[in-house]
Design a protein around this motif. Structure first.
Motif, PDB file in Angstrom:
ATOM      1  N   LEU A 142       0.819  -1.209   0.000  1.00 51.29           N
ATOM      2  CA  LEU A 142       0.000   0.000   0.000  1.00 51.29           C
ATOM      3  C   LEU A 142       0.852   1.258   0.000  1.00 51.29           C
ATOM      4  O   LEU A 142       0.537   2.214  -0.704  1.00 51.29           O
ATOM      5  N   ALA A 143       1.911   1.265   0.794  1.00 52.02           N
ATOM      6  CA  ALA A 143       2.747   2.460   0.875  1.00 52.02           C
ATOM      7  C   ALA A 143       3.371   2.771  -0.484  1.00 52.02           C
ATOM      8  O   ALA A 143       3.390   3.934  -0.909  1.00 52.02           O
ATOM      9  N   SER A 144       3.854   1.753  -1.197  1.00 53.27           N
ATOM     10  CA  SER A 144       4.449   2.018  -2.511  1.00 53.27           C
ATOM     11  C   SER A 144       3.384   2.432  -3.525  1.00 53.27           C
ATOM     12  O   SER A 144       3.635   3.283  -4.368  1.00 53.27           O
ATOM     13  N   ALA A 145       2.193   1.846  -3.438  1.00 50.14           N
ATOM     14  CA  ALA A 145       1.116   2.248  -4.356  1.00 50.14           C
ATOM     15  C   ALA A 145       0.675   3.679  -4.082  1.00 50.14           C
ATOM     16  O   ALA A 145       0.393   4.439  -5.012  1.00 50.14           O
ATOM     17  N   PHE A 146       0.614   4.059  -2.797  1.00 53.96           N
ATOM     18  CA  PHE A 146       0.286   5.452  -2.471  1.00 53.96           C
ATOM     19  C   PHE A 146       1.366   6.393  -2.976  1.00 53.96           C
ATOM     20  O   PHE A 146       1.068   7.470  -3.484  1.00 53.96           O
ATOM     21  N   ALA A 147       2.619   6.000  -2.835  1.00 49.32           N
ATOM     22  CA  ALA A 147       3.721   6.858  -3.277  1.00 49.32           C
ATOM     23  C   ALA A 147       3.687   7.067  -4.786  1.00 49.32           C
ATOM     24  O   ALA A 147       4.014   8.161  -5.264  1.00 49.32           O
ATOM     25  N   ARG A 148       3.276   6.047  -5.534  1.00 51.27           N
ATOM     26  CA  ARG A 148       3.165   6.175  -6.990  1.00 51.27           C
ATOM     27  C   ARG A 148       1.825   6.752  -7.425  1.00 51.27           C
ATOM     28  O   ARG A 148       1.571   6.890  -8.610  1.00 51.27           O
ATOM     29  N   LYS A 149       0.957   7.031  -6.459  1.00 51.85           N
ATOM     30  CA  LYS A 149      -0.393   7.551  -6.715  1.00 51.85           C
ATOM     31  C   LYS A 149      -1.207   6.597  -7.595  1.00 51.85           C
ATOM     32  O   LYS A 149      -2.002   7.017  -8.434  1.00 51.85           O
TER      33      LYS A 149
END
Length: 97
Positions: free
Chosen positions: A2-9
């Motif tokens: 989730l954190a990486s998906a949020f960072a990539r928007k």
């Protein structure tokens, strides 16, 4: 994830991952409820032979078993909020308790 998906928007991946984890949490919660409910009746005598204690186990464990689905969902929401770096939500929810 989730954190990486949020960072990539990548909001689609966040939504899909969150939905899948919530589905798995409900299935796991129901399975834990069933396991504890069945285990109570067959396993209460393993720890004691005192009839009063066994009656108390039969009264208390159904509550614990019944809350397992709620618990699994709470743990998932906790993980989602930390994965989304929503530490403010976590701080306010802990302070309000």
């Amino acid at each position: 994830m989730l954190a990486s998906a949020f960072a990539r928007k990548d909001h689609y991946k966040v939504a899909v991952t969150t939905a899948r984890v919530l589905q798995l949490a409900v299935v796991l919660g129901v399975a834990l409820t069933a396991f504890l409910a069945v285990g109570t009746w067959f396993g209460a005598g393993v720890f004691t032979s005192d009839a009063a204690v066994i009656r108390m186990i039969h009264k208390g464990v159904p509550f614990v078993a019944g809350t397992q689905t709620i618990n699994t969902l709470a743990f998932v929401f906790d993980g989602i909020n930390f994965g989304a770096s929503d530490y403010a939500f976590a701080a306010y929810s802990m302070a309000s308790n």
